[in-house]
Design a protein around this motif. Structure first.
Motif, PDB file in Angstrom:
ATOM      1  N   GLY A 218      -0.039 -33.456  -1.010  1.00  0.00           N
ATOM      2  CA  GLY A 218      -0.168 -34.206   0.237  1.00  0.00           C
ATOM      3  C   GLY A 218      -0.080 -33.515   1.400  1.00  0.00           C
ATOM      4  N   GLU A 219       1.003 -32.670   1.478  1.00  0.00           N
ATOM      5  CA  GLU A 219       1.263 -31.826   2.678  1.00  0.00           C
ATOM      6  C   GLU A 219       0.137 -30.681   2.544  1.00  0.00           C
ATOM      7  N   LEU A 220      -0.385 -30.285   1.562  1.00  0.00           N
ATOM      8  CA  LEU A 220      -1.445 -29.147   1.495  1.00  0.00           C
ATOM      9  C   LEU A 220      -2.684 -29.747   1.985  1.00  0.00           C
ATOM     10  N   LEU A 221      -2.974 -31.175   1.750  1.00  0.00           N
ATOM     11  CA  LEU A 221      -4.257 -31.630   2.372  1.00  0.00           C
ATOM     12  C   LEU A 221      -4.045 -32.250   3.903  1.00  0.00           C
ATOM     13  N   LYS A 222      -2.789 -32.360   4.270  1.00  0.00           N
ATOM     14  CA  LYS A 222      -2.619 -32.654   5.773  1.00  0.00           C
ATOM     15  C   LYS A 222      -2.637 -31.139   6.531  1.00  0.00           C
ATOM     16  N   ILE A 223      -2.315 -30.197   6.052  1.00  0.00           N
ATOM     17  CA  ILE A 223      -2.385 -28.616   6.456  1.00  0.00           C
ATOM     18  C   ILE A 223      -4.050 -28.478   6.637  1.00  0.00           C
ATOM     19  N   TYR A 224      -4.709 -28.732   5.389  1.00  0.00           N
ATOM     20  CA  TYR A 224      -6.110 -28.452   5.342  1.00  0.00           C
ATOM     21  C   TYR A 224      -6.923 -29.361   6.308  1.00  0.00           C
ATOM     22  N   LYS A 225      -6.674 -30.531   6.697  1.00  0.00           N
ATOM     23  CA  LYS A 225      -7.160 -31.542   7.331  1.00  0.00           C
ATOM     24  C   LYS A 225      -6.979 -31.044   8.904  1.00  0.00           C
ATOM     25  N   GLU A 226      -5.683 -30.537   9.240  1.00  0.00           N
ATOM     26  CA  GLU A 226      -5.471 -29.863  10.523  1.00  0.00           C
ATOM     27  C   GLU A 226      -6.181 -28.622  10.935  1.00  0.00           C
ATOM     28  N   LEU A 227      -6.361 -27.704   9.842  1.00  0.00           N
ATOM     29  CA  LEU A 227      -6.981 -26.568   9.819  1.00  0.00           C
ATOM     30  C   LEU A 227      -8.550 -26.707  10.047  1.00  0.00           C
ATOM     31  N   MET A 228      -8.994 -27.570   9.368  1.00  0.00           N
ATOM     32  CA  MET A 228     -10.550 -28.149   9.313  1.00  0.00           C
ATOM     33  C   MET A 228     -11.000 -28.680  10.635  1.00  0.00           C
ATOM     34  N   ASP A 229      -9.905 -29.449  11.600  1.00  0.00           N
ATOM     35  CA  ASP A 229     -10.362 -29.922  12.789  1.00  0.00           C
ATOM     36  C   ASP A 229     -10.160 -28.749  13.651  1.00  0.00           C
ATOM     37  N   GLU A 230      -9.371 -27.621  13.477  1.00  0.00           N
ATOM     38  CA  GLU A 230      -9.178 -26.622  14.515  1.00  0.00           C
ATOM     39  C   GLU A 230     -10.372 -25.814  14.295  1.00  0.00           C
ATOM     40  N   VAL A 231     -10.994 -25.466  13.020  1.00  0.00           N
ATOM     41  CA  VAL A 231     -12.133 -24.724  12.675  1.00  0.00           C
ATOM     42  C   VAL A 231     -13.303 -25.378  13.429  1.00  0.00           C
ATOM     43  N   SER A 232     -13.606 -26.902  13.320  1.00  0.00           N
ATOM     44  CA  SER A 232     -14.360 -27.673  13.781  1.00  0.00           C
ATOM     45  C   SER A 232     -14.693 -27.375  15.465  1.00  0.00           C
ATOM     46  N   LYS A 233     -13.354 -27.622  15.971  1.00  0.00           N
ATOM     47  CA  LYS A 233     -13.308 -27.496  17.280  1.00  0.00           C
ATOM     48  C   LYS A 233     -13.682 -26.037  17.634  1.00  0.00           C
TER      49      LYS A 233
END
Length: 458
Positions: A218-233
């Motif tokens: 769950g923590e890994l998924l949270k970090i991945y989502k945050e990373l994807m948001d940053e990449v998308s931005k």
């Protein structure tokens, strides 16, 4: 090429081996515990038989002869176990009587044996011990031979059973390890597939993988989502930067190109034209440098904390002089005090106002008349840019600030926009804590309202 080991395969083998080794250690401990316990039990049985026989001889004494022993042979047979043998030796170690010849005796016997001796005789394991007897006219020894055949068969059976159970445990532990790894690694596989899909779609797909448990995954998924948001931005900002720069650099490039063409035709011989064109071109190049810096900051979402103030009227006057030779028929009316300042860099404010003025000139079927007004409203500065152009349909007002959106009806037959100008305007206004709104009526014109925080010397 050797196929790499997957995490599931490693997990399966690791769990199977660890469970198997644990079970094997338990079996070894249990085996030797049973071995010692059963061996001690066999010794006790043999010792009890030896004690009963010795007690029997003492009970029928104190004077006993060989004939007396022979007479009580039947009773002695009842005292001896079926897998035991008893023999009576005289003082010289010569056998004079044997009872129940079921177990072999060693060929050479030590007559000084205080403990049971385990020995293999004719392929059979036996316990044997010698006990001294002394009563009446007879002195000699009683020796027992206790067969360990049943004990050996039982231990072999236990060993085989443990081996079978160990193999079953190995298979079951591998199966359980595989099933557990499949269940526990399922979210990891889904996350892997999500990452592969994101890579294939150039990070444009929104993360759809859901995992509600608050654990490492769950923590890994949270970090991945945050990373994807940053990449998308980041990708979005890069795309915006490319389109914005191409849009904003078009005007200064056209100006420089025009003056260079002028010089190429007849300005080489005219010193005044040469000086003027070079000065204007250098100024435009300097503006382009500042513009690129601002656009880079906007793309990176990085702005200096240093407060830079700009007079709105001064920027409007510069633009008025700029468009005077380009659109001599246009009228740009400026109202406001030069002292009114906003906390926006001059380059950014010029971008905002230039885009609005260019739209007013471009989308106009009449003689362009642009009114720009600057005034203080409480703790804010309001900038109003009004034109007499073709106007914007009411259903398009909510969309004009979107990237690449153009109002087809508002275009003249010779002019067309890329749909980026107003998007850039709104981005810059928001970045400097401002707001922008628009009011328009088709055929009569458009009016933009911009609000910035008022500059104070505090």
């Amino acid at each position: 090429m050797k196929k790499p080991w997957t995490l599931q395969r490693k997990w399966t083998y690791a769990s199977a081996i660890s469970i198997f080794l644990s079970f094997l250690m338990m079996c070894i401990i249990l085996y030797f515990s049973l071995f010692n316990w059963l061996q001690i039990s066999e010794e006790k049985i043999a010792q009890n038989t030896l004690d009963e026989v010795t007690h029997f001889f003492k009970a029928i004494g104190p004077i006993i002869s060989i004939q007396d022993i022979q007479k009580n042979r039947t009773l002695l047979n009842q005292l001896v176990n079926q897998k035991q043998s008893i023999r009576v030796l005289n003082e010289d170690g010569i056998e004079i009587l044997r009872i129940n010849d079921a177990s072999d005796f060693p060929k050479s016997t030590s007559l000084q044996s205080e403990e049971f001796v385990r020995e293999e005789i004719n392929g059979n394991e036996v316990f044997h011990k010698v006990s001294e007897i002394d009563f009446g006219l007879f002195k000699g020894y009683v020796q027992i031979s206790h067969s360990l055949e049943s004990f050996s068969q039982l231990m072999n059976y236990i060993l085989i059973a443990m081996g079978i159970f160990a193999l079953i445990t190995l298979v079951l532990s591998a199966l359980i390890g595989y099933m557990l790894s499949s269940v526990l690694l399922k979210p990891m596989k889904e996350l892997r597939d999500e990452m592969q899909l994101a890579k294939q779609t150039k990070f444009s797909k929104i993360v759809s993988f859901q995992y509600e448990k608050e654990d490492e995954i769950g923590e890994l998924l949270k970090i991945y989502k945050e990373l994807m948001d940053e990449v998308s931005k980041t990708i979005t900002r890069q795309d915006e930067f490319i389109h914005n720069v191409s849009h904003e650099l078009r005007t200064p490039v056209q100006v420089v190109e025009g003056h260079l063409s002028l010089l190429n035709r007849w300005g080489k011989e005219d010193r005044s034209i040469l000086d003027e064109s070079l000065e204007i071109s250098l100024n435009e190049i300097q503006k382009m440098k500042l513009l690129i810096e601002e656009m880079l900051k906007l793309a990176k979402n990085e702005f200096s904390n240093k407060k830079e103030t700009t007079s709105v009227v001064s920027v409007l006057q510069q633009l008025q002089q700029y468009y005077l030779p380009l659109s001599p028929e246009a009228i740009i009316d400026i109202k406001g005090q030069e002292q009114v300042k906003v906390m926006v860099p001059a380059t950014a404010l010029e971008q905002i106002l230039r885009n609005l003025i260019e739209n007013a000139l471009k989308y106009n079927d009449n003689r362009p008349y642009i009114k720009a007004a600057v005034q203080n409203i409480r703790d804010q500065v309001q900038i109003t840019v009004e034109d007499n152009g073709v106007g914007i349909p009411e259903d398009a007002l909510s969309k004009i600030f979107e990237r690449f959106y153009t109002v087809e009806e508002a275009r003249t037959k010779n002019n067309g926009g890329s749909g980026l100008g107003l998007s850039i305007v709104k981005s810059l206004v928001i970045e400097y804590a401002g707001t922008i709104s628009v009011a328009s009526e088709e055929g009569k014109g458009t009016k933009f309202y911009i609000l910035f925080p008022k500059f104070t010397s505090e």
